[in-house]
Design a protein around this motif. Structure first.
Motif, PDB file in Angstrom:
ATOM      1  N   GLY A   1       0.735  -1.088  -0.003  1.00 50.81           N
ATOM      2  CA  GLY A   1      -0.102   0.170   0.036  1.00 50.81           C
ATOM      3  C   GLY A   1       0.873   1.167  -0.160  1.00 50.81           C
ATOM      4  O   GLY A   1       0.285   2.550   0.091  1.00 50.81           O
ATOM      5  N   THR A   2       2.178   1.314  -0.154  1.00 52.58           N
ATOM      6  CA  THR A   2       3.048   2.221  -0.225  1.00 52.58           C
ATOM      7  C   THR A   2       2.634   3.277  -1.255  1.00 52.58           C
ATOM      8  O   THR A   2       2.834   2.859  -2.509  1.00 52.58           O
ATOM      9  N   PRO A   3       2.240   4.630  -1.148  1.00 52.22           N
ATOM     10  CA  PRO A   3       2.351   5.732  -2.294  1.00 52.22           C
ATOM     11  C   PRO A   3       3.722   5.720  -2.823  1.00 52.22           C
ATOM     12  O   PRO A   3       4.700   6.113  -2.000  1.00 52.22           O
ATOM     13  N   MET A   4       3.907   5.796  -4.141  1.00 58.65           N
ATOM     14  CA  MET A   4       5.094   6.256  -4.821  1.00 58.65           C
ATOM     15  C   MET A   4       4.953   6.946  -6.240  1.00 58.65           C
ATOM     16  O   MET A   4       3.780   6.746  -6.854  1.00 58.65           O
ATOM     17  N   ALA A   5       5.611   7.666  -6.689  1.00 61.04           N
ATOM     18  CA  ALA A   5       5.757   8.152  -7.882  1.00 61.04           C
ATOM     19  C   ALA A   5       6.656   7.354  -8.804  1.00 61.04           C
ATOM     20  O   ALA A   5       7.731   6.881  -8.637  1.00 61.04           O
ATOM     21  N   LEU A   6       5.937   7.082  -9.945  1.00 64.72           N
ATOM     22  CA  LEU A   6       6.816   6.155 -10.953  1.00 64.72           C
ATOM     23  C   LEU A   6       7.124   6.851 -12.195  1.00 64.72           C
ATOM     24  O   LEU A   6       5.825   7.364 -12.756  1.00 64.72           O
ATOM     25  N   LYS A   7       8.279   7.079 -12.480  1.00 63.48           N
ATOM     26  CA  LYS A   7       8.409   7.746 -13.887  1.00 63.48           C
ATOM     27  C   LYS A   7       8.681   6.681 -14.869  1.00 63.48           C
ATOM     28  O   LYS A   7       9.337   5.595 -14.717  1.00 63.48           O
TER      29      LYS A   7
END
Length: 317
Positions: free
Chosen positions: A61-67
């Motif tokens: 459930g970890t929020p992350m930014a994915l480029k």
């Protein structure tokens, strides 16, 4: 003398360290489809070469930014280089933190970093107004620290602009630099391959050297000066750093004379201290250009007059 030796060693070692990290990362690249491990929530941003999405890890459930960079238009080495540079700099508090995960899917190369949910600096710059002076000074102090850290590693960032400054609160108490695709070791010879923009230093704007210009930290000082001007006014000081741009022509005259009567009309909303700060960062001769850290001498001075002229090319989100 020891500090000077350490700095020289960092400049010499930068390409070697990056090459080693590239080789290791290429061998450990995770091959997976995004949907297998991550749920895409929404798009955070889109640029010329790729886009960034907010995701959560399906198990944790970890929020992350994915480029994500399309494989069809991105060389593997280009992707690995940007990722490895970002990873090597991520320990600094004003540089985006990385999760250390690089992936390859059927269509994309991608890497994961901490999400900035308050967008970027360009989103809060009001055209012909800028941002509040306290916020501008908060930005200045953090960006100086980040750029000096990058320079201490023998690198030149080369992409200082509001779009690459991510916000973690609306008042700019916590900001972070991102996007290291243009970062290169100091001394790398570069030619101007794209059009001249306000952030382009004049030595690159006017270069005709087929071999390119050896880059140094003065390029970042120039772009940093332009960014500060935008934060304080809400418009660019010029559209192009070329003599045929009338705004830049006026600036060149003031740089040459230093006379208050020659201060460009659209600079008159700045205090004398702010004008001096920018005059140093934006010296036409890169050898005479002040370092980014020179801005710190002026953070306790007022930077903006409330009754100045507001005339120039507006910065638009």
């Amino acid at each position: 003398m020891a500090e000077s030796s350490d700095a020289t060693a960092a400049v010499t070692a930068a390409p070697t360290v990056l090459d080693e990290l590239l080789e290791i990362t290429a061998q450990s690249l995770v091959r997976t489809e995004v949907a297998e491990h991550y749920e895409v929530i929404r798009e955070l941003g889109r640029g010329k070469y790729g886009h960034v999405v907010l995701v959560t890890h399906r198990q944790r459930g970890t929020p992350m930014a994915l480029k994500l960079l399309p494989k069809a238009s991105t060389k593997l080495h280009t992707f690995l280089y940007e990722y490895c540079v970002a990873l090597s700099l991520a320990t600094h508090p004003a540089i985006i933190s990385m999760f250390g995960i690089a992936i390859e899917s059927s269509q994309y190369y991608g890497f994961l970093y901490e999400p900035a949910l308050h967008k970027d600096l360009i989103s809060i710059i009001k055209p012909r107004d800028g941002i509040p002076e306290p916020a501008a000074k908060q930005c200045a102090k953090q960006l100086v620290s980040a750029l000096e850290f990058i320079h201490s590693r023998g690198l030149v960032y080369r992409d200082v602009k509001p779009e690459n400054v991510l916000l973690f609160d609306p008042e700019c108490r916590r900001i972070k630099l991102t996007d290291f695709g243009l970062t290169r070791p100091k001394g790398t010879k570069l030619k101007l391959v794209a059009g001249v923009i306000p952030y382009t230093a004049p030595e690159l704007s006017n270069t005709t050297d087929a071999q390119g210009v050896p880059i140094d930290t003065s390029l970042d000082a120039w772009a940093f000066g332009v960014l500060l001007f935008c934060l304080l006014t809400g418009y660019f000081p010029w559209e192009q750093s070329l003599p045929d741009d009338p705004f830049f022509e006026d600036f060149m005259l003031w740089q040459e004379t230093g006379l208050e009567e020659n201060l460009p009309r659209h600079w008159k909303r700045l205090t004398a201290e702010a004008a001096l700060m920018l005059r140093s960062l934006l010296a036409l001769d890169p050898a005479k250009r002040g370092p980014v850290g020179g801005a710190l001498r002026y953070v306790d001075c007022p930077w903006r007059l409330e009754d100045g002229c507001s005339e120039g090319a507006a910065v638009k989100p």
